[in-house]
Motif scaffolding. Structure first.
Motif, short mmCIF file in Angstrom:
data_model
loop_
_atom_site.label_atom_id
_atom_site.label_comp_id
_atom_site.label_asym_id
_atom_site.label_seq_id
_atom_site.Cartn_x
_atom_site.Cartn_y
_atom_site.Cartn_z
N THR A 188 -8.84 4.87 25.11
CA THR A 188 -7.58 4.16 25.29
C THR A 188 -6.50 5.10 25.84
O THR A 188 -6.69 6.31 25.91
CB THR A 188 -7.04 3.61 23.95
OG1 THR A 188 -6.68 4.73 23.13
CG2 THR A 188 -8.08 2.76 23.24
N GLY A 189 -5.38 4.52 26.18
CA GLY A 189 -4.24 5.31 26.65
C GLY A 189 -3.65 6.18 25.56
O GLY A 189 -2.73 6.97 25.83
N GLN A 190 -4.16 6.04 24.34
CA GLN A 190 -3.73 6.95 23.27
C GLN A 190 -4.74 8.07 23.04
O GLN A 190 -4.64 8.81 22.06
CB GLN A 190 -3.49 6.16 21.98
CG GLN A 190 -2.21 5.36 22.09
CD GLN A 190 -2.18 4.22 21.11
OE1 GLN A 190 -3.13 3.44 21.00
NE2 GLN A 190 -1.10 4.12 20.35
N GLY A 191 -5.74 8.10 23.92
CA GLY A 191 -6.73 9.19 23.85
C GLY A 191 -7.77 8.98 22.77
O GLY A 191 -8.51 9.90 22.44
N GLU A 192 -7.85 7.75 22.26
CA GLU A 192 -8.86 7.48 21.22
C GLU A 192 -10.09 6.85 21.85
O GLU A 192 -9.97 6.00 22.75
CB GLU A 192 -8.29 6.49 20.19
CG GLU A 192 -7.25 7.11 19.31
CD GLU A 192 -6.40 6.06 18.59
OE1 GLU A 192 -6.67 4.86 18.78
OE2 GLU A 192 -5.47 6.48 17.89
N THR A 193 -11.25 7.21 21.33
CA THR A 193 -12.49 6.61 21.83
C THR A 193 -12.87 5.46 20.88
O THR A 193 -13.05 5.68 19.68
CB THR A 193 -13.61 7.67 21.89
OG1 THR A 193 -13.13 8.72 22.72
CG2 THR A 193 -14.88 7.09 22.47
N VAL A 194 -12.97 4.27 21.44
CA VAL A 194 -13.18 3.08 20.61
C VAL A 194 -14.36 2.28 21.16
O VAL A 194 -14.44 2.05 22.38
CB VAL A 194 -11.92 2.18 20.62
CG1 VAL A 194 -12.11 0.94 19.76
CG2 VAL A 194 -10.69 2.95 20.18
N VAL A 195 -15.27 1.87 20.28
CA VAL A 195 -16.34 0.96 20.69
C VAL A 195 -15.84 -0.46 20.41
O VAL A 195 -15.33 -0.73 19.31
CB VAL A 195 -17.64 1.26 19.92
CG1 VAL A 195 -18.72 0.22 20.24
CG2 VAL A 195 -18.12 2.66 20.25
N CYS A 196 -15.96 -1.32 21.39
CA CYS A 196 -15.41 -2.67 21.19
C CYS A 196 -16.35 -3.73 21.76
O CYS A 196 -17.16 -3.47 22.64
CB CYS A 196 -14.02 -2.77 21.82
SG CYS A 196 -13.94 -2.31 23.55
N SER A 197 -16.21 -4.93 21.21
CA SER A 197 -17.04 -6.06 21.64
C SER A 197 -16.26 -7.33 21.30
O SER A 197 -15.13 -7.25 20.80
CB SER A 197 -18.37 -6.06 20.86
OG SER A 197 -18.10 -6.30 19.49
N SER A 198 -16.87 -8.49 21.52
CA SER A 198 -16.13 -9.71 21.19
C SER A 198 -15.96 -9.85 19.67
O SER A 198 -15.15 -10.65 19.21
CB SER A 198 -16.84 -10.95 21.76
OG SER A 198 -18.12 -11.03 21.19
N ARG A 199 -16.71 -9.06 18.91
CA ARG A 199 -16.58 -9.11 17.44
C ARG A 199 -15.71 -7.99 16.89
O ARG A 199 -14.86 -8.21 16.02
CB ARG A 199 -17.97 -9.00 16.81
CG ARG A 199 -18.64 -10.32 16.59
CD ARG A 199 -19.67 -10.28 15.49
NE ARG A 199 -20.01 -8.95 15.01
CZ ARG A 199 -21.24 -8.45 15.07
NH1 ARG A 199 -22.23 -9.13 15.57
NH2 ARG A 199 -21.49 -7.24 14.61
N ASP A 200 -15.94 -6.78 17.40
CA ASP A 200 -15.21 -5.62 16.86
C ASP A 200 -14.18 -5.14 17.87
O ASP A 200 -14.52 -4.96 19.05
CB ASP A 200 -16.19 -4.48 16.56
CG ASP A 200 -17.23 -4.91 15.54
OD1 ASP A 200 -16.85 -5.65 14.61
OD2 ASP A 200 -18.41 -4.57 15.72
N ASN A 201 -12.99 -4.91 17.43
CA ASN A 201 -11.90 -4.47 18.33
C ASN A 201 -11.83 -5.39 19.56
O ASN A 201 -11.75 -4.95 20.71
CB ASN A 201 -12.11 -3.02 18.77
CG ASN A 201 -12.11 -2.08 17.58
OD1 ASN A 201 -11.17 -2.08 16.78
ND2 ASN A 201 -13.16 -1.29 17.43
N SER A 202 -11.90 -6.68 19.29
CA SER A 202 -12.06 -7.65 20.38
C SER A 202 -10.85 -7.67 21.32
O SER A 202 -11.00 -7.91 22.52
CB SER A 202 -12.32 -9.04 19.82
OG SER A 202 -11.23 -9.43 19.01
N GLU A 203 -9.66 -7.40 20.80
CA GLU A 203 -8.48 -7.44 21.67
C GLU A 203 -8.60 -6.37 22.77
O GLU A 203 -8.29 -6.64 23.94
CB GLU A 203 -7.21 -7.23 20.82
CG GLU A 203 -5.90 -7.45 21.55
CD GLU A 203 -5.69 -8.88 22.07
OE1 GLU A 203 -6.33 -9.82 21.54
OE2 GLU A 203 -4.90 -9.04 23.02
N LEU A 204 -9.10 -5.19 22.40
CA LEU A 204 -9.28 -4.14 23.39
C LEU A 204 -10.39 -4.52 24.38
O LEU A 204 -10.25 -4.36 25.60
CB LEU A 204 -9.63 -2.81 22.70
CG LEU A 204 -9.88 -1.62 23.62
CD1 LEU A 204 -8.62 -1.27 24.42
CD2 LEU A 204 -10.36 -0.39 22.85
#
Ligand code: FAD
Length: 515
Positions: A188-204
């Motif tokens: 992300t633009g905050q330098g965090e690495t995030v795994v996302c899907s329609s279930r988890d962290n869906s907004e990202l």
């Protein structure tokens, strides 16, 4: 090896480096940071060849951690921005970063590839964001599998097309590439690495898909696969009448699977023997000839071609493929005798534009400016578009393909950041004006072609044609606001949440870096 980015001032570059606020920039990369004039000049160019913005340096990441390190370094500076660059095939400098960092995603494109058999369609592949689609295809074919949704040209990166949509003749059935990915790893633009899907962290997840690189850099994507067919019956049929062309195209894209083709596109071309814009662009091989005596005497100045593909296996008897094709074509109202067919391997079909690329490189057309214009046009507006643009502004062609084909809104997920025409009808059209002309003075000047693009948009506005730019480019936030329409507020909220300092993707010119 850990590379430290020691501040390095080129003799000729002293002025631009004085005030960038990144003295002592220390990325601690596993990969490399390249300040060289050659690297920055290369990152200051793109396929469009219309704009140029030189970065401070180019990061060649060894993997996702280096991408995160680059974003965090930019956050520590008051003004630095970061642009992920896929294969640099944008038209308007979208992957550039003026005085900032360009992260060359291709460098880590082969860093990850994994195939799984469960979960999504016939399986899935997890690939690096910087992987080229042509490499993804090649790797998947080794397992007898293939992605479901493509672009016409596969020399594009996974992250680059997922940041837009990624469309081709399979989109009517499977949706764009953004509808065929189930999980992303994003910095992300905050330098965090995030795994996302329609279930988890869906907004990202939904923000990033079609998000023009604004919310995060895609470092991995999990892509849905299908069993790979081995052959494609490739077909082109010609129409004189736009109404009949669209009726047949729309009927084909709305038929159930098994009762239609696997690939459906179309294009407009000029009714003349012009080798670049006319009849010779239709046949599928040197052994085929366009016979203009098949056209009626009152055919107009512009003709249309449906381009179709039917998957089959090399073991299928030709008569069974002929009979399916005969049944499907039998319902269509194309001009008798103006039908072209060819059997090609599935890989050759998907790599068809690569052959055109080789030709364009040899003739200088690839490196010339490409003022392309891509639009989504509502079904309600497409006949007016034909009347005023194809038969009006563009009656002599654009020096390359003028694609026009329908897609279905239900295959597009409203939660992504992609913007479609506002009218709510189920069908809308992709229009792609893919200009290939020699550089000025052998060809027209790029300025003249850009002016013609403006004229096309003006014509659409004057005729109240409901359209949205695909691969959009605007100069001011007001224009972006208009582009996003009622989705603007959501886009702004997503930016505030995932890239509050507006570090990412400055080349899109939507938000300004905050300090
Ligand atoms: P770039 O041009 O390098 O980047 C595009 C944007 O995405 C930039 O804003 C960049 O910052 C951002 N970005 C790049 N990588 C990432 C990442 N990993 N994470 C987040 N953001 C990222 N499009 C279609 O839909 N269908 C087609 O059939 C089609 N055919 C094409 C044929 C040709 C010859 C060309 C030149 C383009 C074509 N395109 C097509 C357009 C293409 O999809 C876009 O230009 C796409 O952005 C190019 O991908 P790229 O890897 O070169 O991305």
């Amino acid at each position: 090896m850990i590379a430290y980015a020691e501040r390095f001032v080129h003799e000729n570059d002293t002025e631009t480096r004085q005030d960038d606020g990144v003295s002592g920039l220390d990325l601690q990369l596993q990969g490399t940071l390249d300040w060289s004039a050659a690297a920055t000049a290369s990152a200051a160019r793109d396929f469009g060849g219309l704009r140029s913005a030189k970065p401070l340096a180019v990061v060649r990441p060894a993997g996702p951690d280096d991408v995160a390190r680059s974003v965090r370094a930019a956050l520590r500076s008051p003004s630095l921005t970061v642009a992920a660059r896929g294969n640099g095939h944008s038209i308007n400098g979208q992957a550039m970063s003026d005085g900032g960092l360009v992260v060359d995603m291709l460098a880590a494109g082969a860093a990850h590839f994994q195939v799984g058999r469960a979960g999504c369609g016939a399986g899935y592949a997890v690939v690096a964001g910087g992987a080229l689609w042509e490499d993804v295809l090649e790797q998947c074919l080794r397992y007898g599998l293939a992605p479901r949704s493509y672009t016409d040209y596969l020399g594009l990166t996974v992250g680059g097309t997922l940041s837009n949509a990624g469309v081709s003749g399979q989109a009517f059935r499977h949706g764009p590439q953004t509808s065929n990915v189930t999980e992303l790893e994003v910095v992300t633009g905050q330098g965090e690495t995030v795994v996302c899907s329609s279930r988890d962290n869906s907004e990202l997840f939904f923000a990033v898909l079609g998000g023009l690189g604004q919310f995060g850099i895609i470092t991995k994507a999990k892509i849905c696969l299908q069993p790979a067919p081995d052959m494609v019956r490739w077909i082109r049929v010609v129409y004189e009448d736009f109404g009949e062309f669209t009726r047949d195209a729309e009927s084909l894209v709305t038929r159930p699977d098994g009762d239609t083709f696997d690939y459906i596109e179309g294009f407009a071309f000029v009714n003349s023997d012009d080798p670049v814009n006319g009849w010779p662009t239709v046949p599928l091989g040197p052994d085929q000839r366009f016979d203009p005596t098949r056209l009626s005497p009152d055919a107009g100045s512009v003709l249309y071609c449906l381009e179709l593909g039917l998957h089959h296996r090399s073991s299928d008897p030709p008569s069974s493929v002929d009979s399916v094709v005969g049944r499907l074509l039998g319902r269509l109202g194309f001009v008798e005798g103006l039908e072209f067919r060819r059997d090609v391997s599935y890989a050759d079909f998907l790599l068809r534009v690569k052959h055109a690329e080789q030709h364009a490189k040899a003739t200088g057309l690839w490196d010339a400016p490409h003022p392309w214009l891509n639009l989504f046009v509502s079904k309600a507006g497409i006949a007016d578009f034909d009347r005023t643009v194809f038969k009006g502004v563009l009656k002599d062609g654009v020096g390359g393909p003028m694609l026009v084909y329908p897609m279905l809104r239900c295959r597009w997920d409203k939660r992504t950041s992609v913007v479609l025409p506002e009218e709510s009808g189920e069908i809308f059209y992709l229009v792609a004006l893919l200009r290939y002309t020699l550089p000025y003075p052998e060809g027209p000047s790029a300025d003249r072609l850009v002016a013609q693009n403006h004229e096309i948009l003006r014509t659409c506005d004057e005729n109240k044609i409901d359209y949205k730019l695909y691969l959009p480019y605007y100069q001011s936030q007001k224009e972006w606001e208009r582009h996003f329409g009622n989705q603007w507020a959501r886009f702004v909220e997503r930016k505030a949440r995932f890239d509050p300092m507006a570090v990412l993707s400055p080349g899109q010119k939507i938000f300004l870096r905050s300090s």
